[in-house]
Design a protein around this motif. Structure first.
Motif, short mmCIF file in Angstrom:
data_model
loop_
_atom_site.label_atom_id
_atom_site.label_comp_id
_atom_site.label_asym_id
_atom_site.label_seq_id
_atom_site.Cartn_x
_atom_site.Cartn_y
_atom_site.Cartn_z
N GLN A 35 0.84 -1.18 0.00
CA GLN A 35 0.00 0.00 0.00
C GLN A 35 0.88 1.23 0.00
OE1 GLN A 35 -2.68 0.05 3.29
NE2 GLN A 35 -4.09 -1.41 2.39
N ILE A 36 0.35 2.33 -0.52
CA ILE A 36 1.04 3.62 -0.49
C ILE A 36 0.30 4.49 0.53
CG2 ILE A 36 1.67 5.67 -1.79
CD1 ILE A 36 3.18 3.26 -2.71
N LEU A 37 1.03 4.94 1.55
CA LEU A 37 0.45 5.86 2.53
C LEU A 37 0.72 7.28 2.06
CD1 LEU A 37 1.52 4.19 5.89
CD2 LEU A 37 -0.60 3.92 4.63
N ASN B 183 3.42 23.18 2.46
CA ASN B 183 2.86 21.84 2.60
C ASN B 183 3.46 20.96 1.52
OD1 ASN B 183 1.07 22.22 4.77
ND2 ASN B 183 -0.38 23.25 3.43
N ASP B 184 3.92 19.78 1.89
CA ASP B 184 4.48 18.83 0.95
C ASP B 184 3.69 17.54 1.04
OD1 ASP B 184 6.59 20.55 0.19
OD2 ASP B 184 7.75 19.95 1.95
N GLU B 185 3.26 17.01 -0.10
CA GLU B 185 2.58 15.72 -0.14
C GLU B 185 3.65 14.64 -0.24
OE1 GLU B 185 -0.73 15.27 0.08
OE2 GLU B 185 -1.00 17.43 0.26
N VAL B 186 3.56 13.63 0.63
CA VAL B 186 4.54 12.54 0.61
C VAL B 186 3.82 11.23 0.41
CG1 VAL B 186 6.20 13.73 2.07
CG2 VAL B 186 4.49 12.31 3.12
N GLU B 187 4.48 10.28 -0.24
CA GLU B 187 3.97 8.93 -0.43
C GLU B 187 5.03 7.97 0.09
OE1 GLU B 187 2.95 8.34 -4.50
OE2 GLU B 187 1.24 9.71 -4.42
#
Length: 143
Positions: free
Chosen positions: A39-41, A106-110
């Motif tokens: 899964q990718i969180l 804000n940074d989106e991380v996966e």
């Protein structure tokens, strides 16, 4: 007594007895299996930063003028930096101001993660060696 002779009557009694013995009717074998899913969180990370700008002023304060105080102007904190210099007389000189501006990003991380799930497998083995798998319980669902 009948006619002076004794007669003996035999008495018979029956008894019952129960014996217990173990009889193997089959066996149970339990094992576990581990399943993995990828899964990718995703999460939003916030970071705060500040920028520092030095603004040269070099203005001598007038006699009796109060030194400037720390203040906030349009979201910028202004910190006055003062210096006393010795001339024939002592004067307060506003040397510079330090302007501090706050920023937010804000940074989106996966992040890939591996999740493991274990399931119990129960098998019944009959005396003749025949194996029958017991159906597993339905999986729990969350809403």
């Amino acid at each position: 007594m009948v006619g002076g002779s004794e007669m003996v009557l035999p008495l018979v009694e029956e008894t019952a007895r129960i014996d217990v013995r173990a009889v193997e009717t089959g066996r149970v074998r339990v094992s576990t299996r581990t399943e993995t899913t990828e899964q990718i969180l995703r999460e939003s990370l916030r970071s705060d930063g500040v920028g520092v700008t030095r603004v040269a002023i070099n203005r001598t304060l007038a006699e009796g003028e109060a030194p400037p105080k720390v203040r906030t102007e349009d979201g910028v904190t202004v910190i006055p930096v003062l210096e006393e210099i010795l001339v024939v007389e002592k004067r307060l000189v506003l040397r510079e101001e330090v302007h501090i501006r706050s920023t937010t990003s804000n940074d989106e991380v996966e992040v890939p993660v591996t999740l493991r799930t274990q399931r119990a497998v129960v098998e019944h083995v009959s005396p003749d060696g025949h194996v029958a798998e017991q159906p597993s319980l339905p999986e729990e669902t969350t809403s």
